[in-house]
Write an enzyme that holds these catalytic residues in place. Structure first.
Site, PDB file in Angstrom:
ATOM      1  N   GLY A 168      14.372  31.117  40.114  1.00  0.00           N
ATOM      2  CA  GLY A 168      15.002  31.115  41.426  1.00  0.00           C
ATOM      3  C   GLY A 168      16.275  31.916  41.525  1.00  0.00           C
ATOM      4  O   GLY A 168      17.088  31.676  42.427  1.00  0.00           O
ATOM      5  N   SER A 169      16.473  32.904  40.643  1.00  0.00           N
ATOM      6  CA  SER A 169      17.718  33.673  40.689  1.00  0.00           C
ATOM      7  C   SER A 169      17.858  34.458  41.986  1.00  0.00           C
ATOM      8  O   SER A 169      18.980  34.649  42.478  1.00  0.00           O
ATOM      9  CB  SER A 169      17.809  34.621  39.484  1.00  0.00           C
ATOM     10  N   ALA A 203      29.761  27.661  38.807  1.00  0.00           N
ATOM     11  CA  ALA A 203      28.394  27.354  38.365  1.00  0.00           C
ATOM     12  C   ALA A 203      28.168  27.741  36.904  1.00  0.00           C
ATOM     13  O   ALA A 203      28.799  28.657  36.377  1.00  0.00           O
ATOM     14  CB  ALA A 203      27.382  28.069  39.250  1.00  0.00           C
ATOM     15  N   LYS A 204      27.232  27.029  36.265  1.00  0.00           N
ATOM     16  CA  LYS A 204      26.792  27.338  34.909  1.00  0.00           C
ATOM     17  C   LYS A 204      25.276  27.500  34.891  1.00  0.00           C
ATOM     18  O   LYS A 204      24.580  26.966  35.746  1.00  0.00           O
ATOM     19  CB  LYS A 204      27.177  26.214  33.941  1.00  0.00           C
ATOM     20  N   GLY A 205      24.781  28.215  33.888  1.00  0.00           N
ATOM     21  CA  GLY A 205      23.345  28.379  33.734  1.00  0.00           C
ATOM     22  C   GLY A 205      22.701  27.145  33.125  1.00  0.00           C
ATOM     23  O   GLY A 205      23.307  26.433  32.328  1.00  0.00           O
ATOM     24  N   GLY A 214      19.202  27.269  31.883  1.00  0.00           N
ATOM     25  CA  GLY A 214      17.893  27.747  31.460  1.00  0.00           C
ATOM     26  C   GLY A 214      17.463  27.070  30.178  1.00  0.00           C
ATOM     27  O   GLY A 214      16.795  26.037  30.186  1.00  0.00           O
ATOM     28  N   GLU A 215      17.878  27.638  29.049  1.00  0.00           N
ATOM     29  CA  GLU A 215      17.581  27.011  27.756  1.00  0.00           C
ATOM     30  C   GLU A 215      18.131  25.587  27.639  1.00  0.00           C
ATOM     31  O   GLU A 215      17.485  24.723  27.031  1.00  0.00           O
ATOM     32  CB  GLU A 215      18.116  27.878  26.609  1.00  0.00           C
TER      33      GLU A 215
END
EC number: 1.17.1.5
Length: 330
Positions: A48-49, A284-286, A288-289
């Protein structure tokens, strides 16, 4: 016999490439109707980037989300965004989008200040209008502002690039600043183990993640749910079988290399732990992993809790469970 157990897994994860340059860039152009085109190279692989970058641009420009048009991943027209990996795109491309928007806003603010008889720094952008912060009644719509821009022969365009503030690791002691920001998470899993068949059912998962300020809550929750499911497959299903004589993979198809399906997904509760002030866009932070990582030790620990047996490898297949139970009985 069926036995239940619970396990906890925690992790910290550095966002981006370890101490290496990993910049990204973005372009922004605002049109006469008050809409904007945002261009960046980052590939949206389902996380969703594209939506997130549109929301970031909308927030920074003060426009409705529907007025933002996104072009991504087209190497003919978009600037380099680097790899969609290491949970880096929200932080790095997101900041590049903000910087591009701010450059475009400089020209917008100059024109609006001339029309509203104020200094550019006195202006705010919100709800498709530009207004004097201390006197919101003195305002212009984006459409009016873009008409004034055209009359003045000006264009509302911007370019931005962002590279995390990191340093390489010193080879003698591995000191340095390898990451600009870290994400943290803890996952708790409850499992039920059939000691006769070796089958493991994951019953319930609670996964709490430090996300800074979430750009899109539902997408972050979906990312966590997806990571939990991938972690479940990592521990319980995804076994690569290798022919030891010639090194060939014995289960190279999706019919033999098993991954979780909808029927396998447990009850998942995602908890977003919010914080402010980080270097990401609006903090914000990612995720993903980080969505995947703590699920793995949580499930392993839950199986160990149920059986009272230590496992030191993954995946833990039914044959491994049965063997462990038989070893206990001896």
């Amino acid at each position: 016999m069926k036995k239940r157990g619970k396990g906890v897994g925690s992790m910290w994860y550095g966002i981006g490439n370890t101490g290496l340059p990993n910049p990204a860039a973005a372009f922004v152009e605002i049109h006469g109707d008050g809409s904007a085109n945002v261009m960046f190279g980052a590939a949206d692989i389902g996380q969703g980037s594209g939506t997130a970058m549109a929301q970031i641009a909308a927030e920074e420009l003060g426009l409705d989300y529907e007025k933002i048009h996104v072009t991504w991943g087209d190497t003919m027209v978009t600037p380099d965004g680097g790899a969609t990996s290491a949970s880096r795109q929200t932080l790095i491309t997101g900041n590049a989008v903000i910087l591009a928007c701010r450059q475009a806003k400089e020209t917008l603010a100059k024109t609006a200040a001339e029309k509203l008889d104020c200094a550019p720094e006195e202006l705010s952008f919100r709800d498709n209008t530009v207004f004097i912060t201390a006197d919101p009644e003195r305002s212009m719509t984006y459409g009016e502002l873009m008409a004034a821009m055209k009359a003045a022969g000006r264009m509302a365009v911007g370019a931005g690039s962002y590279n995390p503030n990191t340093t390489g690791l010193a080879p003698e002691n591995m000191s340095g600043i390898p990451f600009e920001v870290y994400s943290y998470a803890t996952t708790i899993a409850e499992v039920e183990v059939d000691t006769e068949t070796g089958e493991v059912d994951v019953l319930k998962v609670v996964s709490a993640h430090d996300v800074g300020t979430p750009i899109n809550r539902s997408m972050v929750e979906g990312q966590i749910e997806g990571g939990v499911t991938m972690g479940q497959g990592f521990v319980l299903m995804e076994e690569i079988e290798v022919n030891t004589k010639n090194g060939a993979i014995k289960n190279p198809s999706m019919s033999k290399y098993i991954i979780p399906s909808n029927r396998d997904v447990p009850e998942i509760h995602s908890i977003l732990v919010e914080s402010e002030g980080g270097p990401g866009p609006f903090g914000a932070k990612g995720v993903g992993e980080p969505a995947l990582i703590p699920m793995i030790p949580a499930v392993v620990a839950a199986i160990e809790d149920a059986l009272g047996t230590r496992f030191t490898h993954t995946p833990i297949m039914p044959k491994d469970i049965v063997a462990a139970v038989k070893a206990q009985e001896k």
